[in-house]
Scaffold this motif. Structure first.
Motif, mmCIF file in Angstrom:
data_model
loop_
_atom_site.group_PDB
_atom_site.id
_atom_site.type_symbol
_atom_site.label_atom_id
_atom_site.label_comp_id
_atom_site.label_asym_id
_atom_site.label_seq_id
_atom_site.Cartn_x
_atom_site.Cartn_y
_atom_site.Cartn_z
ATOM 1 N N THR A 28 0.919 -1.052 -0.244
ATOM 2 C CA THR A 28 0.357 -0.259 0.079
ATOM 3 C C THR A 28 1.051 1.543 0.223
ATOM 4 O O THR A 28 2.518 1.174 0.054
ATOM 5 N N ASP A 29 0.641 2.353 -0.501
ATOM 6 C CA ASP A 29 1.650 4.046 -0.507
ATOM 7 C C ASP A 29 1.818 4.276 1.158
ATOM 8 O O ASP A 29 3.344 4.370 0.721
ATOM 9 N N ARG A 30 1.163 3.781 2.113
ATOM 10 C CA ARG A 30 1.843 4.045 3.522
ATOM 11 C C ARG A 30 2.824 2.835 3.599
ATOM 12 O O ARG A 30 3.827 3.888 4.158
ATOM 13 N N TYR A 87 5.226 4.491 1.494
ATOM 14 C CA TYR A 87 6.396 5.318 1.920
ATOM 15 C C TYR A 87 7.156 5.040 2.827
ATOM 16 O O TYR A 87 8.128 5.549 3.096
ATOM 17 N N ILE A 112 5.981 10.177 -3.286
ATOM 18 C CA ILE A 112 6.618 9.400 -2.423
ATOM 19 C C ILE A 112 8.335 9.411 -2.451
ATOM 20 O O ILE A 112 9.305 10.031 -1.441
ATOM 21 N N GLY A 149 -7.389 7.354 1.961
ATOM 22 C CA GLY A 149 -7.550 6.374 2.493
ATOM 23 C C GLY A 149 -6.301 6.142 3.986
ATOM 24 O O GLY A 149 -5.306 7.229 4.186
ATOM 25 N N GLN A 150 -6.883 5.812 4.613
ATOM 26 C CA GLN A 150 -6.035 4.886 5.555
ATOM 27 C C GLN A 150 -4.592 4.029 5.630
ATOM 28 O O GLN A 150 -4.022 4.610 6.148
ATOM 29 N N ASN A 151 -4.580 3.601 4.038
ATOM 30 C CA ASN A 151 -3.407 2.900 3.832
ATOM 31 C C ASN A 151 -2.667 4.279 2.247
ATOM 32 O O ASN A 151 -1.836 3.320 2.043
ATOM 33 N N ASP A 152 -3.268 4.922 2.376
ATOM 34 C CA ASP A 152 -2.252 5.706 1.381
ATOM 35 C C ASP A 152 -1.117 6.679 1.896
ATOM 36 O O ASP A 152 -0.408 6.078 3.457
ATOM 37 N N MET A 153 -0.478 7.970 1.542
ATOM 38 C CA MET A 153 0.755 8.878 2.262
ATOM 39 C C MET A 153 -0.122 8.879 3.252
ATOM 40 O O MET A 153 -0.962 9.976 3.699
ATOM 41 N N PRO A 154 1.198 8.843 4.699
ATOM 42 C CA PRO A 154 0.685 9.855 5.958
ATOM 43 C C PRO A 154 0.096 11.654 5.087
ATOM 44 O O PRO A 154 1.029 11.802 4.638
#
Lengths: 204, 208
Positions: free
Chosen positions: A43-45, A48, A73, B87-92
């Protein structure tokens, strides 16, 4: 600007029993000067966070880090650049909003090479040159590599099935360097493998 | 000065239906009176998606509609959109704020009051809260939040709350009454026989 010959591409699922951070640390500590973070299933998070962790490692060893496909990113974590898939964001567009990022561009044909040059890429990745387990495609071979390299105004890196045994032949056919996933990620001894690459390429 | 998110908020979707492209949907929904359009597409390759984003942004600009790109700060910036939704799973969110600056709209998803407060604390311009009702657009592993929790959230937050999830012509009035600044929906417009007409009917019930 392109001061490296060996471009290491990551795949954290193929790092044997090492973590990706550990693998990258070994690569750059042993002289690899450019890494592409390519972890498409995150996922993006997660990406990152991982990018941030890896940037700290490459920065410490003075190696370049490019993030696959994601200038936001790359910019956010302070990486050096972006590696653009052939259907990814064009380098010129990236540079308008994220100036200063180095841009590599994957190409698979002469047409894509011309387009990448028009789009303002800094360097190109052409392949697959040899048979590879990373991608189920027909290898293009050294002759095709030579043709691309002869016509490209930009440095071309060979990718696909590269190891220390065939790296030299890519340089002989005009490549500015080589890029690989398996040969580096799956190496039993990263130190030994890089030593062999250095012998083949002259410099890393 | 950035606009405040309110009214009717459309999330474009080309997976629940293939009759209309994102650009088609945006054009029809704008004629129907939507106030915000979020381009949401997790399948199309980036190069193509950027071109779609550019067209949607231009359509929005021409009619004073807010344009938001789902989860991609880079595409939002390059295409010149008004903002991004994370969303919660995206970049902060704070990272996106640093990249995009104060002039861009950043929205964050929340499904609990705690998350909503956190999204606000992180500097979002609005919170997308849901899902409010049963929805088929996205698979959810938790039950719908309902109107009471929505009201709790709208009372606790000082930034606009965008209600999302299972909203249609029948229940849109109730989410606005619960204090939502906007009602976000996808299938009620995208999958409608006539998206323009559907948007018009929804817009009438939203008021503003």
């Amino acid at each position: 600007m392109i001061d490296f010959r060996l471009y290491g591409i990551t795949d954290r699922h193929r790092c044997r029993n090492r973590s990706l951070a550990e693998t990258v640390e070994k690569l750059v500590r042993n002289g690899v000067r450019a890494i592409q973070l390519r972890e498409k299933d995150l996922t993006d998070r997660e990406l990152y966070r991982l990018a941030k962790e890896i940037t700290a490692i490459t920065l410490k060893h003075g190696a370049r880090l490019l993030i696959n496909g994601r200038p936001d990113i790359a910019h956010a974590v302070g990486a050096d650049g972006v590696h653009c898939p052939s259907d990814g964001l064009p380098p010129r567009e990236i540079r308008r909003c994220f100036p200063g990022l180095l841009t590599g561009q994957s190409i698979h044909s002469l047409g894509e090479m011309r387009q990448a040059v028009d789009n303002g890429a800094d360097f190109l990745l052409y392949g697959s040159v040899f048979k590879t387990s990373s991608k189920p495609v027909e290898p293009k071979g050294l002759k095709a590599l030579e043709k691309i390299c002869a016509r490209s105004p930009l440095p071309v890196f060979a990718v696909g099935g590269i190891d220390s045994g065939n790296a030299e032949s890519c340089i002989e056919h005009g490549a500015a360097g080589v890029a690989c996933i398996s040969a580096l990620m799956e190496a039993e001894s990263i130190r030994k493998t890089i030593k062999q690459f250095k012998l083949a390429l002259g410099t890393l | 000065m950035k606009q405040s998110v309110k009214g009717l908020y459309l999330v474009t979707d080309t997976t629940i239906q293939q009759r209309f492209t994102h650009e088609d949907l945006a054009g029809r929904a704008i004629r129907g009176g939507v106030d915000v359009i979020q381009l949401r597409d997790k399948i199309t390759p980036d190069r193509e998606l950027l071109e779609i984003a550019r067209t949607v942004v231009r359509l929005c600009l021409d009619s004073g509609v807010i344009s938001i790109i789902n989860n991609r700060a880079d595409i939002a910036l390059i295409a010149g959109a008004d903002g991004v939704h994370l969303g919660q799973n995206d970049m902060p969110l704070p990272t996106a704020r640093e990249l995009m600056g104060d002039d861009k709209i950043i929205g964050g998803t929340a499904s609990t009051l705690e998350e909503a407060l956190e999204v606000e604390r992180q500097g979002a311009d609005y919170v997308g809260f849901g899902h409010i009702f049963e929805t088929t657009t996205k698979n959810k592993d938790y039950p719908p939040r309902g109107l009471e929790v929505l009201q709790e959230v709208t009372k606790a937050l000082s930034i606009p709350v965008v209600a999302i999830g299972g909203i249609n012509a029948e229940n849109i009035g109730s989410v606005m009454e619960a204090g939502a600044a906007a009602a976000a929906l996808s299938s009620a417009v995208c999958a409608a026989d006539d998206p323009c007409k559907a948007a018009k009917a929804l817009k009438q019930k939203v008021g503003s």
